[in-house]
Design a protein around this motif. Structure first.
Motif, mmCIF file in Angstrom:
data_model
loop_
_atom_site.group_PDB
_atom_site.id
_atom_site.type_symbol
_atom_site.label_atom_id
_atom_site.label_comp_id
_atom_site.label_asym_id
_atom_site.label_seq_id
_atom_site.Cartn_x
_atom_site.Cartn_y
_atom_site.Cartn_z
ATOM 1 N N SER A 21 0.977 -2.209 -10.251
ATOM 2 C CA SER A 21 1.816 -3.402 -10.198
ATOM 3 C C SER A 21 1.283 -4.305 -9.104
ATOM 4 O O SER A 21 0.227 -4.048 -8.524
ATOM 5 C CB SER A 21 3.273 -3.027 -9.925
ATOM 6 N N SER A 22 2.011 -5.353 -8.765
ATOM 7 C CA SER A 22 1.541 -6.284 -7.745
ATOM 8 C C SER A 22 1.457 -5.649 -6.361
ATOM 9 O O SER A 22 0.653 -6.056 -5.531
ATOM 10 C CB SER A 22 2.465 -7.508 -7.689
ATOM 11 N N SER A 23 2.279 -4.613 -6.120
ATOM 12 C CA SER A 23 2.331 -4.065 -4.754
ATOM 13 C C SER A 23 2.121 -2.560 -4.655
ATOM 14 O O SER A 23 1.996 -2.034 -3.563
ATOM 15 C CB SER A 23 3.680 -4.408 -4.117
ATOM 16 N N GLU A 24 2.096 -1.854 -5.800
ATOM 17 C CA GLU A 24 2.019 -0.406 -5.722
ATOM 18 C C GLU A 24 1.372 0.203 -6.960
ATOM 19 O O GLU A 24 1.209 -0.461 -7.988
ATOM 20 C CB GLU A 24 3.408 0.195 -5.512
ATOM 21 N N TYR A 25 1.029 1.486 -6.834
ATOM 22 C CA TYR A 25 0.521 2.274 -7.951
ATOM 23 C C TYR A 25 1.633 3.209 -8.422
ATOM 24 O O TYR A 25 2.363 3.773 -7.607
ATOM 25 C CB TYR A 25 -0.677 3.113 -7.518
ATOM 26 N N ILE A 26 1.732 3.369 -9.740
ATOM 27 C CA ILE A 26 2.676 4.326 -10.311
ATOM 28 C C ILE A 26 1.850 5.409 -10.995
ATOM 29 O O ILE A 26 1.140 5.150 -11.962
ATOM 30 C CB ILE A 26 3.630 3.665 -11.319
ATOM 31 N N ARG B 275 5.169 6.960 -6.741
ATOM 32 C CA ARG B 275 4.877 5.572 -6.363
ATOM 33 C C ARG B 275 4.132 5.570 -5.032
ATOM 34 O O ARG B 275 4.603 6.162 -4.058
ATOM 35 C CB ARG B 275 6.166 4.759 -6.270
ATOM 36 N N ILE B 276 2.991 4.907 -5.011
ATOM 37 C CA ILE B 276 2.136 4.879 -3.819
ATOM 38 C C ILE B 276 1.773 3.443 -3.480
ATOM 39 O O ILE B 276 1.392 2.666 -4.363
ATOM 40 C CB ILE B 276 0.841 5.695 -4.045
ATOM 41 N N GLU B 277 1.879 3.111 -2.204
ATOM 42 C CA GLU B 277 1.366 1.842 -1.685
ATOM 43 C C GLU B 277 0.235 2.149 -0.715
ATOM 44 O O GLU B 277 0.391 3.001 0.170
ATOM 45 C CB GLU B 277 2.460 1.048 -0.969
ATOM 46 N N GLY B 278 -0.886 1.473 -0.891
ATOM 47 C CA GLY B 278 -2.024 1.700 -0.004
ATOM 48 C C GLY B 278 -3.329 1.645 -0.762
ATOM 49 O O GLY B 278 -3.370 1.291 -1.942
ATOM 50 N N ASN B 279 -4.407 2.015 -0.086
ATOM 51 C CA ASN B 279 -5.743 1.961 -0.678
ATOM 52 C C ASN B 279 -6.111 3.312 -1.280
ATOM 53 O O ASN B 279 -6.316 4.294 -0.562
ATOM 54 C CB ASN B 279 -6.776 1.579 0.387
ATOM 55 N N ILE B 280 -6.161 3.361 -2.615
ATOM 56 C CA ILE B 280 -6.549 4.598 -3.292
ATOM 57 C C ILE B 280 -7.658 4.295 -4.283
ATOM 58 O O ILE B 280 -7.857 3.141 -4.672
ATOM 59 C CB ILE B 280 -5.355 5.250 -4.032
ATOM 60 N N ASN B 281 -8.356 5.328 -4.698
ATOM 61 C CA ASN B 281 -9.391 5.215 -5.718
ATOM 62 C C ASN B 281 -8.826 5.789 -7.014
ATOM 63 O O ASN B 281 -8.603 6.995 -7.124
ATOM 64 C CB ASN B 281 -10.645 5.988 -5.288
ATOM 65 N N GLU B 282 -8.580 4.932 -7.982
ATOM 66 C CA GLU B 282 -7.942 5.368 -9.228
ATOM 67 C C GLU B 282 -8.783 6.407 -9.960
ATOM 68 O O GLU B 282 -8.241 7.378 -10.517
ATOM 69 C CB GLU B 282 -7.680 4.169 -10.136
ATOM 70 N N GLU B 283 -10.081 6.227 -9.975
ATOM 71 C CA GLU B 283 -10.954 7.170 -10.676
ATOM 72 C C GLU B 283 -10.864 8.569 -10.066
ATOM 73 O O GLU B 283 -10.856 9.572 -10.781
ATOM 74 C CB GLU B 283 -12.399 6.668 -10.645
#
Length: 299
Positions: free
Chosen positions: A248-253, A226-234
């Motif tokens: 999700s609304s606040s984080e990446y899984i 679980r990560i919160e912050g600015n990431i590049n999914e690609e």
């Protein structure tokens, strides 16, 4: 202690349950899981003596389950099994009488449980006049009115809101503390994780996964980050071993194949800005269930 040993059940030529084995200790909540038609209901009925098994052995405290020990068993079925023209009190007297309780014992136990589930005012109401949620409460009361030593709960929270689910949870844990052996079945994996230490997953009557839940999750290769912050999914998806990313609304899984991928993901996020969370989690039971059941259906 309940022991189910190498139990098989045929309906004619149809195999409903194959070579099923598990143990439920005193004071343990055990999960019996599977999709509809997996063999759970058949198993429950064999355990309670409502159905004869084709092969194998079922014992409770080293005794065969028959009418000599059914007073020690409680069974909350998924489908409604109430006599709706009776009042709650009349239903309790009927069920309690079948379990060998005196009228005084029934009254005392009923009043206690009605109060715990906050429906004391419905004691003299006919069951058909109650809401589905309150009927479920009454059905639960009937299953535990005899303080069972063995309790089967099949979808116990059906029709309940979150507040009433908590009331049920408290009573279930109270029974566990008192030493009741409990078999718990639900399609809600979060509820299973909350209650159960050990479980069996059935597919078409056969065991596809069994054991201690903690050990199952620890041995499962796939993990979540679980990560919160600015990431590049690609960019993250280019890392070998990253399976998918959910937002999700606040984080990446981040779903990863195994432990080895964690270091590569961590290296990547150290280059990102405003990272406020990086947490590695074991997979959920829901994820494990979907994979195990799905793989079995594909065979």
């Amino acid at each position: 202690m309940l022991k189910v040993e190498h139990v098989t059940k045929y309906y004619g030529e149809h195999l409903a349950v194959k070579d099923l084995s598990f143990t439920v200790k005193e004071g343990e909540i055990f999960g019996l899981l599977g999709v509809n038609g997996a063999g759970k209901t058949t198993t429950f009925r064999m355990i309670t003596g409502l159905l004869d098994k084709t092969e194998g052995q079922i014992t409770f405290n080293d005794k065969k389950v028959d009418y000599n020990i059914t007073d020690q068993i409680g069974f909350l079925t998924e489908e409604r099994s109430l006599l709706t023209k009776l009042t709650v009190s009349e239903q309790a007297k009927f069920y309690g009488g079948l379990k060998g309780l005196t009228e005084k014992e029934i009254e005392e136990r009923l009043d206690y449980l009605l109060e715990r589930l906050k429906i004391s005012e419905y004691k003299t109401r006919k069951i058909k006049e109650l809401s589905k949620g309150n009927q479920q409460k009454v059905q639960f009361i009937m299953a535990i009115i005899n303080k069972p030593k063995l309790l089967i709960l099949d979808e116990p929270f059906s029709g309940l809101d979150p507040i009433n689910i908590e009331l049920f949870k408290d009573l279930i844990l109270e029974l566990k503390k008192e030493g009741t052996s409990i078999i718990f079945s639900s399609h809600r994996m979060d509820h299973v994780e909350y209650f159960c230490e050990s479980l069996v997953i059935l597919v078409k009557g056969q065991t596809v996964l069994s054991g201690n839940l903690k050990e199952i999750k620890e041995s499962y290769r796939k993990k979540n980050i679980r990560i919160e912050g600015n990431i590049n999914e690609e960019e993250l998806l280019k890392i070998k071993g990253v399976i998918k990313i959910e937002k999700s609304s606040s984080e990446y899984i981040i779903n990863i194949e195994d432990q080895k991928v964690i270091e590569e993901v961590f290296k990547y996020i150290t280059k990102c800005k405003n990272i406020t969370k990086f947490v590695v989690e074991e997979p959920t039971l829901n994820e494990i269930f979907i994979e195990k059941v799905g793989a079995s259906y594909e065979k």
